[in-house]
Scaffold this active site. Structure first.
Site, mmCIF file in Angstrom:
data_model
loop_
_atom_site.group_PDB
_atom_site.id
_atom_site.type_symbol
_atom_site.label_atom_id
_atom_site.label_comp_id
_atom_site.label_asym_id
_atom_site.label_seq_id
_atom_site.Cartn_x
_atom_site.Cartn_y
_atom_site.Cartn_z
ATOM 1 N N GLU A 154 -12.343 25.485 7.408
ATOM 2 C CA GLU A 154 -13.128 25.682 8.625
ATOM 3 C C GLU A 154 -13.273 27.172 8.863
ATOM 4 O O GLU A 154 -12.261 27.882 8.797
ATOM 5 C CB GLU A 154 -12.437 25.017 9.816
ATOM 6 C CG GLU A 154 -12.469 23.526 9.701
ATOM 7 C CD GLU A 154 -11.932 22.796 10.927
ATOM 8 O OE1 GLU A 154 -11.554 23.478 11.915
ATOM 9 O OE2 GLU A 154 -11.886 21.579 10.903
ATOM 10 N N ARG A 168 -8.009 16.312 10.938
ATOM 11 C CA ARG A 168 -7.887 17.603 10.253
ATOM 12 C C ARG A 168 -8.602 17.510 8.905
ATOM 13 O O ARG A 168 -8.443 16.521 8.172
ATOM 14 C CB ARG A 168 -6.409 17.959 10.022
ATOM 15 C CG ARG A 168 -5.656 18.412 11.268
ATOM 16 C CD ARG A 168 -6.116 19.777 11.775
ATOM 17 N NE ARG A 168 -5.367 20.240 12.932
ATOM 18 C CZ ARG A 168 -5.715 20.039 14.210
ATOM 19 N NH1 ARG A 168 -6.807 19.358 14.505
ATOM 20 N NH2 ARG A 168 -4.993 20.541 15.191
ATOM 21 N N HIS A 178 -15.768 21.170 14.775
ATOM 22 C CA HIS A 178 -14.432 20.957 15.365
ATOM 23 C C HIS A 178 -14.474 21.107 16.893
ATOM 24 O O HIS A 178 -13.860 22.021 17.455
ATOM 25 C CB HIS A 178 -13.406 21.924 14.743
ATOM 26 C CG HIS A 178 -11.996 21.427 14.876
ATOM 27 N ND1 HIS A 178 -10.996 21.720 13.981
ATOM 28 C CD2 HIS A 178 -11.405 20.646 15.824
ATOM 29 C CE1 HIS A 178 -9.858 21.156 14.359
ATOM 30 N NE2 HIS A 178 -10.098 20.504 15.491
#
Ligand code: GLV
Length: 323
Positions: free
Chosen positions: A270, A241, A289
């Site tokens: 993000e 993360r 991601h």
């Protein structure tokens, strides 16, 4: 499960799971490529008994209030669930599920590909070729760092950390250090892994790979102080993360040559801001991601997410409960 329970699916997921949800429920599926706005989300979940959420949705008390007291289950299409206030859901008797295991190998593959790409300067090399700078074979050009026999430091020796250790130790003969609250005897037996404190891991590792969840302790643990304790030849990998690293501090460490390179599948925020100076660095590989983005992982995640949702609606135990 009442006759065709009302559920909200916050994005289109693979048919392996979605088709069963749509067949069994009164399902509202958000079909746009971008997530619903917060207002739209709170409107759509009103009256739902179940929600199939993504890591882009913040599932907190406000969300649960907007859904209403009939909400029985939150099925997250992800192994990580830091987007969900699990304690609040539990307090309200709402079950929460996630999608572990099916993405373990894909995620470790991504972490390893970031490691090797960063170590061997792949972004710089590709830019060099595309920018027509490749004029001859250069004995001193693009020198990377070696992998064989080096030390991998794994932060978070859970399922994905184990899969990363397996690749590094089994394939590249690396010594494995790990930092975790729990001793992992399997990792010690299988890979000769040694549990060490964070500072030892930083000081001794050639590669540091993050595989822990995001929580109050891990948030920002890779900051200026941590990067300052790493080797100047070290490579930092984060496929867990984004907020586990402090992004301005990472930029400063890479820019100053305090560490050699970084490979990120996750950023903070993000998507990464196009103004983020990390994007100007050739020693930082960044993916959007996508660690679990393989056919079998995403199909497996869809199946588990559907199983969790349908079980929760019926009041049955979830296939993969987090609470
Ligand atoms: C993706 O990041 C996941 O948690 O599954």
């Amino acid at each position: 499960m009442s006759e065709r329970s009302k559920v909200f699916v916050t994005r289109e997921i693979p048919a392996a799971g979605l088709d069963r949800v749509v067949a069994a429920c009164d399902a509202d599926v958000w079909k746009e490529p971008l997530p619903p706005s917060r207002d739209e989300l709170l409107r759509r979940i009103a009256g739902c008994e179940g929600v199939l959420s993504l890591l882009t949705e913040k599932v907190d008390a406000e969300f649960m209030d907007a859904a209403g007291a009939q909400l029985k289950v939150i099925s997250n299409f992800a192994v990580g669930y830091n987007n969900i206030d699990v304690a609040e859901a539990t307090r309200r008797g709402i079950r929460v599920g996630n999608t572990p295991d099916v993405l373990t190998d894909a995620t470790a593959d991504m972490a390893f590909s970031l490691l090797i790409s960063a170590a061997r300067r792949m972004i710089e090399c590709q830019d060099y070729v595309r920018d027509a700078k490749w004029k001859t074979w250069e004995p001193l050009g693009h020198i990377g760092v070696d992998l064989i026999g080096r030390t991998i430091g794994i932060v978070g020796m859970g399922r994905i950390g184990m899969a990363m250790a397996k690749r590094c130790h089994g394939g590249w003969g690396m010594r494995v250090l790990y930092h975790d609250n729990y001793q992992n005897k399997n990792a010690e037996a299988e890979f000769g892994a040694r549990q060490v404190d964070f500072d030892t891991l930083l000081a001794e590792s050639d590669f540091v790979s993050v595989h822990t969840d995001l929580n109050e302790t891990t948030q920002g643990m890779f900051n200026a102080e941590a990067f300052g304790k790493m080797k100047p030849t070290a490579v930092f990998i984060n496929s867990a993360r984004g907020p586990i690293h402090n992004q301005p501090d990472l930029y400063a460490a890479l820019k100053a040559g305090q560490i050699f390179a970084a490979g990120l599948d996750v950023t903070d925020p993000e998507p990464i801001s196009m103004d983020d100076p990390l994007l100007s660095l050739s020693n930082c590989v960044i993916a959007p991601h996508v660690a679990s983005a393989t056919i079998s992982s995403r199909n497996g995640m869809a199946e588990i997410a559907a199983d969790n949702l349908l079980a929760g609606l019926k009041g049955d135990p979830l296939r993969c409960p987090v609470a």
